[in-house]
Design a protein around this motif. Structure first.
Motif, PDB file in Angstrom:
ATOM      1  N   LEU A  37       0.693  -1.167   0.001  1.00 21.35           N
ATOM      2  CA  LEU A  37      -0.096  -0.053  -0.135  1.00 21.35           C
ATOM      3  C   LEU A  37       0.861   1.244  -0.157  1.00 21.35           C
ATOM      4  N   ASN A  38       1.892   1.159   0.761  1.00 24.04           N
ATOM      5  CA  ASN A  38       2.821   2.391   0.816  1.00 24.04           C
ATOM      6  C   ASN A  38       2.153   3.556   1.400  1.00 24.04           C
ATOM      7  N   ASP A  39       1.539   3.253   2.505  1.00 24.24           N
ATOM      8  CA  ASP A  39       0.688   4.379   3.209  1.00 24.24           C
ATOM      9  C   ASP A  39       0.249   3.812   4.642  1.00 24.24           C
ATOM     10  N   LYS A  40       0.984   4.755   5.460  1.00 25.03           N
ATOM     11  CA  LYS A  40       1.200   4.262   7.065  1.00 25.03           C
ATOM     12  C   LYS A  40      -0.667   4.044   7.335  1.00 25.03           C
ATOM     13  N   GLU A  41      -1.180   5.009   7.363  1.00 22.27           N
ATOM     14  CA  GLU A  41      -2.540   4.913   7.894  1.00 22.27           C
ATOM     15  C   GLU A  41      -3.594   3.896   7.420  1.00 22.27           C
ATOM     16  N   GLU A  42      -3.512   3.507   6.236  1.00 23.82           N
ATOM     17  CA  GLU A  42      -4.190   2.767   5.098  1.00 23.82           C
ATOM     18  C   GLU A  42      -3.549   1.295   5.603  1.00 23.82           C
ATOM     19  N   SER A  43      -2.356   1.237   6.030  1.00 27.20           N
ATOM     20  CA  SER A  43      -1.581  -0.051   6.338  1.00 27.20           C
ATOM     21  C   SER A  43      -2.079  -0.338   7.725  1.00 27.20           C
ATOM     22  N   GLU A  44      -2.356   0.397   8.493  1.00 24.57           N
ATOM     23  CA  GLU A  44      -2.656   0.252   9.881  1.00 24.57           C
ATOM     24  C   GLU A  44      -4.169  -0.192  10.073  1.00 24.57           C
ATOM     25  N   ASP A  45      -4.849   0.610   9.100  1.00 25.29           N
ATOM     26  CA  ASP A  45      -6.357   0.044   9.275  1.00 25.29           C
ATOM     27  C   ASP A  45      -6.421  -1.341   8.510  1.00 25.29           C
ATOM     28  N   VAL A  46      -5.791  -1.824   7.245  1.00 24.17           N
ATOM     29  CA  VAL A  46      -5.913  -3.373   6.902  1.00 24.17           C
ATOM     30  C   VAL A  46      -5.410  -4.079   8.029  1.00 24.17           C
ATOM     31  N   LEU A  47      -4.296  -3.741   8.792  1.00 25.42           N
ATOM     32  CA  LEU A  47      -3.762  -4.639   9.871  1.00 25.42           C
ATOM     33  C   LEU A  47      -4.739  -5.419  10.690  1.00 25.42           C
ATOM     34  N   GLN A  48      -5.385  -3.929  11.142  1.00 25.95           N
ATOM     35  CA  GLN A  48      -6.476  -4.145  12.155  1.00 25.95           C
ATOM     36  C   GLN A  48      -7.740  -5.029  11.606  1.00 25.95           C
ATOM     37  N   GLU A  49      -8.012  -4.901  10.466  1.00 28.19           N
ATOM     38  CA  GLU A  49      -9.220  -5.878   9.618  1.00 28.19           C
ATOM     39  C   GLU A  49      -8.606  -7.212   9.551  1.00 28.19           C
ATOM     40  N   VAL A  50      -7.173  -7.466   9.403  1.00 28.95           N
ATOM     41  CA  VAL A  50      -6.616  -8.841   9.360  1.00 28.95           C
ATOM     42  C   VAL A  50      -6.697  -9.424  10.484  1.00 28.95           C
ATOM     43  N   PHE A  51      -6.352  -8.933  11.633  1.00 27.85           N
ATOM     44  CA  PHE A  51      -6.630  -9.405  12.934  1.00 27.85           C
ATOM     45  C   PHE A  51      -7.885  -9.764  13.342  1.00 27.85           C
ATOM     46  N   VAL A  52      -9.037  -8.946  12.930  1.00 32.56           N
ATOM     47  CA  VAL A  52     -10.530  -9.388  13.092  1.00 32.56           C
ATOM     48  C   VAL A  52     -10.760 -10.465  12.313  1.00 32.56           C
ATOM     49  N   LYS A  53     -10.207 -10.497  11.146  1.00 31.46           N
ATOM     50  CA  LYS A  53     -10.710 -11.654  10.187  1.00 31.46           C
ATOM     51  C   LYS A  53      -9.846 -13.076  10.863  1.00 31.46           C
ATOM     52  N   ILE A  54      -8.844 -12.866  11.314  1.00 40.03           N
ATOM     53  CA  ILE A  54      -8.193 -13.928  11.899  1.00 40.03           C
ATOM     54  C   ILE A  54      -9.035 -14.635  13.080  1.00 40.03           C
ATOM     55  N   TRP A  55      -9.307 -13.470  13.885  1.00 41.42           N
ATOM     56  CA  TRP A  55     -10.223 -14.084  15.042  1.00 41.42           C
ATOM     57  C   TRP A  55     -11.515 -14.424  14.702  1.00 41.42           C
ATOM     58  N   LYS A  56     -12.091 -14.175  13.794  1.00 42.60           N
ATOM     59  CA  LYS A  56     -13.348 -14.325  13.389  1.00 42.60           C
ATOM     60  C   LYS A  56     -13.403 -15.711  12.622  1.00 42.60           C
ATOM     61  N   ASN A  57     -12.226 -16.093  11.841  1.00 41.14           N
ATOM     62  CA  ASN A  57     -12.277 -17.101  10.728  1.00 41.14           C
ATOM     63  C   ASN A  57     -11.167 -18.378  11.480  1.00 41.14           C
ATOM     64  N   LEU A  58     -10.767 -18.299  12.668  1.00 43.77           N
ATOM     65  CA  LEU A  58      -9.646 -19.048  13.304  1.00 43.77           C
ATOM     66  C   LEU A  58     -10.007 -20.580  12.896  1.00 43.77           C
ATOM     67  N   ASP A  59     -11.520 -20.828  12.766  1.00 38.67           N
ATOM     68  CA  ASP A  59     -11.945 -22.221  12.819  1.00 38.67           C
ATOM     69  C   ASP A  59     -11.823 -22.649  11.460  1.00 38.67           C
ATOM     70  N   SER A  60     -11.569 -21.797  10.484  1.00 36.01           N
ATOM     71  CA  SER A  60     -11.380 -22.377   9.259  1.00 36.01           C
ATOM     72  C   SER A  60      -9.729 -22.777   8.856  1.00 36.01           C
ATOM     73  N   TYR A  61      -8.925 -22.445   9.961  1.00 36.49           N
ATOM     74  CA  TYR A  61      -7.484 -22.808   9.603  1.00 36.49           C
ATOM     75  C   TYR A  61      -7.498 -24.288   9.680  1.00 36.49           C
ATOM     76  N   ASN A  62      -6.675 -24.932   8.837  1.00 32.35           N
ATOM     77  CA  ASN A  62      -6.490 -26.321   8.767  1.00 32.35           C
ATOM     78  C   ASN A  62      -5.256 -26.585   8.790  1.00 32.35           C
ATOM     79  N   GLU A  63      -4.668 -27.398   9.900  1.00 35.44           N
ATOM     80  CA  GLU A  63      -3.257 -27.333   9.988  1.00 35.44           C
ATOM     81  C   GLU A  63      -2.570 -28.265   9.017  1.00 35.44           C
TER      82      GLU A  63
END
Length: 176
Positions: A37-63
Motif C-alpha cells: 500500500l505504501n501508506d501508513k494509515e491505510e496499512s494500519e487499518d488493513v492490519l486491524q481488519e486482518v486481525f479481526v478476520k483471523i479472530w473470526k475465521n480461526l476455525d477455518s484454519y486447517n493445520e
C-alpha cells in the motif's frame, strides 16, 4: 508458550492469547501490507481488519493444509489486494499532488531507480500492442492472470506465456 499452545488458547477465544498472537505477528504482517500500500494509515487499518478476520475465521484454519503463518499471511495479502482494488483507495490515489512523488527522484539519482518513477510507461509503449494491454492489466490495474485471461478472452496459459515473453522483451528494451 509454543504456537500450538497459543492456538489452542485462541480457539477457546482467550483474549490474552490473541494479544500474544498480535505481538508475535503484527510487525511482519504490517511490513507486507505496507510494502503493497505504501501508506501508513491505510496499512494500519488493513492490519486491524486482518486481525479481526483471523479472530473470526480461526476455525477455518486447517493445520494439514499449511503453516499458520502462511494462512495469516494470505489473509493479510488478500485484504490488502481488496483495499487496493477498492474505489475509495483508487479515488484517494487520483487526488495526490505531484509533491508526494518528488522524493522518488531526489532520493536516488541512479538511472535505474528513476525508470520506475519517471517513465516506465514510455518503455512499455515500445512493446507490441498485445504486450502493452497485458502489462497494463497485470501490473498497472492489478488484475490476476485469470482475470486478464477473461478480460482479453484468451486462455490462461496464453496469458502466462505472453506475460513471460513481454517481460523478457521489456528487459531487453531497458538494457539498451
Amino acid at each position: 508458550m509454543t504456537q500450538e499452545e497459543l492456538l489452542e488458547q485462541i480457539y477457546k477465544k482467550d483474549t490474552k492469547a490473541f494479544t500474544a498472537l498480535y505481538d508475535m505477528y503484527s510487525k511482519n504482517l504490517y511490513g507486507v501490507i505496507f510494502n503493497m500500500l505504501n501508506d501508513k494509515e491505510e496499512s494500519e487499518d488493513v492490519l486491524q481488519e486482518v486481525f479481526v478476520k483471523i479472530w473470526k475465521n480461526l476455525d477455518s484454519y486447517n493445520e494439514s493444509k499449511g503453516r499458520f503463518f502462511t494462512w495469516i499471511l494470505n489473509i493479510a495479502r488478500n485484504a490488502t489486494i481488496d483495499r487496493l482494488r477498492s474505489k475509495s483507495h483508487n479515488n484517494s490515489r487520483k487526488n495526490l499532488s505531484s509533491d508526494n512523488f518528488v522524493h522518488l527522484l531526489d532520493y536516488n539519482t541512479s538511472v535505474t531507480s528513476k525508470i520506475d518513477a519517471i517513465g516506465i510507461k514510455t518503455f512499455i509503449q515500445k512493446l507490441k500492442p498485445k504486450c502493452i494491454k497485458l502489462i497494463d492489466l497485470l501490473f498497472f490495474k492489478g488484475y490476476t492472470q485469470q482475470e486478464a485471461s477473461e478480460e482479453l478472452e484468451i486462455p490462461l496459459g496464453t496469458v502466462k506465456t505472453q506475460n513471460r515473453n513481454c517481460i523478457k522483451e521489456l528487459r531487453t528494451i531497458l538494457e539498451v
